[in-house]
Motif scaffolding. Sequence first.
Motif, PDB file in Angstrom:
ATOM      1  N   LEU A  26       1.053  -1.132   0.023  1.00  6.48           N
ATOM      2  CA  LEU A  26      -0.029  -0.109  -0.055  1.00  6.48           C
ATOM      3  C   LEU A  26       0.930   1.169  -0.062  1.00  6.48           C
ATOM      4  CD1 LEU A  26      -2.829  -1.075   2.398  1.00  6.48           C
ATOM      5  CD2 LEU A  26      -2.958  -0.853   0.076  1.00  6.48           C
ATOM      6  N   ALA A  27       1.841   1.222   0.772  1.00  4.26           N
ATOM      7  CA  ALA A  27       2.665   2.211   0.740  1.00  4.26           C
ATOM      8  C   ALA A  27       3.493   2.879  -0.503  1.00  4.26           C
ATOM      9  CB  ALA A  27       3.845   2.365   1.875  1.00  4.26           C
ATOM     10  N   VAL A  28       3.761   1.739  -1.403  1.00  2.02           N
ATOM     11  CA  VAL A  28       4.309   1.851  -2.449  1.00  2.02           C
ATOM     12  C   VAL A  28       3.554   2.262  -3.517  1.00  2.02           C
ATOM     13  CG1 VAL A  28       4.379  -0.356  -3.764  1.00  2.02           C
ATOM     14  CG2 VAL A  28       6.702   1.168  -3.932  1.00  2.02           C
ATOM     15  N   MET A  29       2.355   2.136  -3.225  1.00  6.69           N
ATOM     16  CA  MET A  29       1.189   2.740  -4.212  1.00  6.69           C
ATOM     17  C   MET A  29       1.147   4.254  -4.059  1.00  6.69           C
ATOM     18  SD  MET A  29      -1.883  -0.188  -3.740  1.00  6.69           S
ATOM     19  CE  MET A  29      -1.641  -1.753  -3.983  1.00  6.69           C
ATOM     20  N   CYS A  30       1.471   4.630  -2.827  1.00  8.60           N
ATOM     21  CA  CYS A  30       1.406   6.064  -2.504  1.00  8.60           C
ATOM     22  C   CYS A  30       2.781   6.704  -2.810  1.00  8.60           C
ATOM     23  CB  CYS A  30       1.242   6.387  -0.964  1.00  8.60           C
ATOM     24  SG  CYS A  30      -0.464   5.509  -0.243  1.00  8.60           S
ATOM     25  N   GLY A  31       3.894   6.022  -3.205  1.00  5.45           N
ATOM     26  CA  GLY A  31       4.865   6.741  -3.401  1.00  5.45           C
ATOM     27  C   GLY A  31       5.653   7.011  -4.508  1.00  5.45           C
TER      28      GLY A  31
END
Length: 335
Positions: free
Chosen positions: A72-77
């Motif tokens: 999920l964090a890499v989708m925001c990154g």
Amino acid sequence: MDKAYVNVIRGDIVESRHAVTVAVANSAGRLLAYAGEPDTVTYMRSAAKPLQAMNVILSGAADRFGFTDKELAVMCGSHYGEDFHREAVLSILNKIGMRASDLCCPAQYSISSAYRRKQLYERLPIDETNSDCSGKHAGFLAVCRMKGYSTADYDSKLHPMQREVLEIIAGMCSVDKSDIITGVDGCGVPVHALSVKAMAAGFARLANPAGLDDGYALSSGRIFAAMNSAPEMVAGTGGFCTELMKNTHGKLCAKLGAEGVYCVGLKNRNIGIAIKIEDGSSRALHAAVMRVLSELGALNAGELKALESFCEEPNINRHGVRVGSVKADFGLRFV
């Protein structure tokens, strides 16, 4: 309104200046403080990624495919394309039965100059997963797979998934979707323009979602938690977003956008911050963000110490010698 600046100093004089706009707002959309012109309308660029990633949760894709906090964090990154970033993107694609070649983002070298040098020196292979936006694109594909949408044209603003993203951004920022100007981002997908004040309100809600409806509150909370659980996925080794979240221990979420945009949501302070560097320069951003956080009293002494290298960055010449600094020269006006 008076101009606010980040100064580039060489020797004893200011050699150049970057004009800055800042908006500080709460989750009700009320402007609390500002510098420059907070009603300036500009593209949110990649600072919108945490809001865009909310659709992965709202759609049910996060639960169906069992995405981890790192994913999920890499989708925001806007990640650096380091091995651990690419592994997370490939894991997302594997879970949804897609391949790197299904991503509409370009194959590109790292946005980190240090890691780009490594890629070039070691002649590392480059594909779509190296793109700083590949996590976002993988998230878009996950929603398409969840809802049975076409995966071939998910980059079109007419695609139903992109229409959902527009609705989320409008809702989080309390802007009528018809008032949001849509362009094309560097990675090829729609990009959204709204006021700097509205961006700040959106990030206030992202970090403080108690007043949102259940779906938005749940997805905001999960995105905030994921970014803080795996801040290395949001930028990369030594990156400002990564270091800012890593050293503030769940106090905030933060996201860079291209052309001098930066947004921060402060948890339990009901505050969102949005910053735009007028000329689009990234070299003024760190000093501007740190000045705003300092003026708001958002960071304690230990946090400021850990992040002091971003407060006043060196101006380095071609011999590697410090010849000056990049320093914020403005204060906030409180409303």
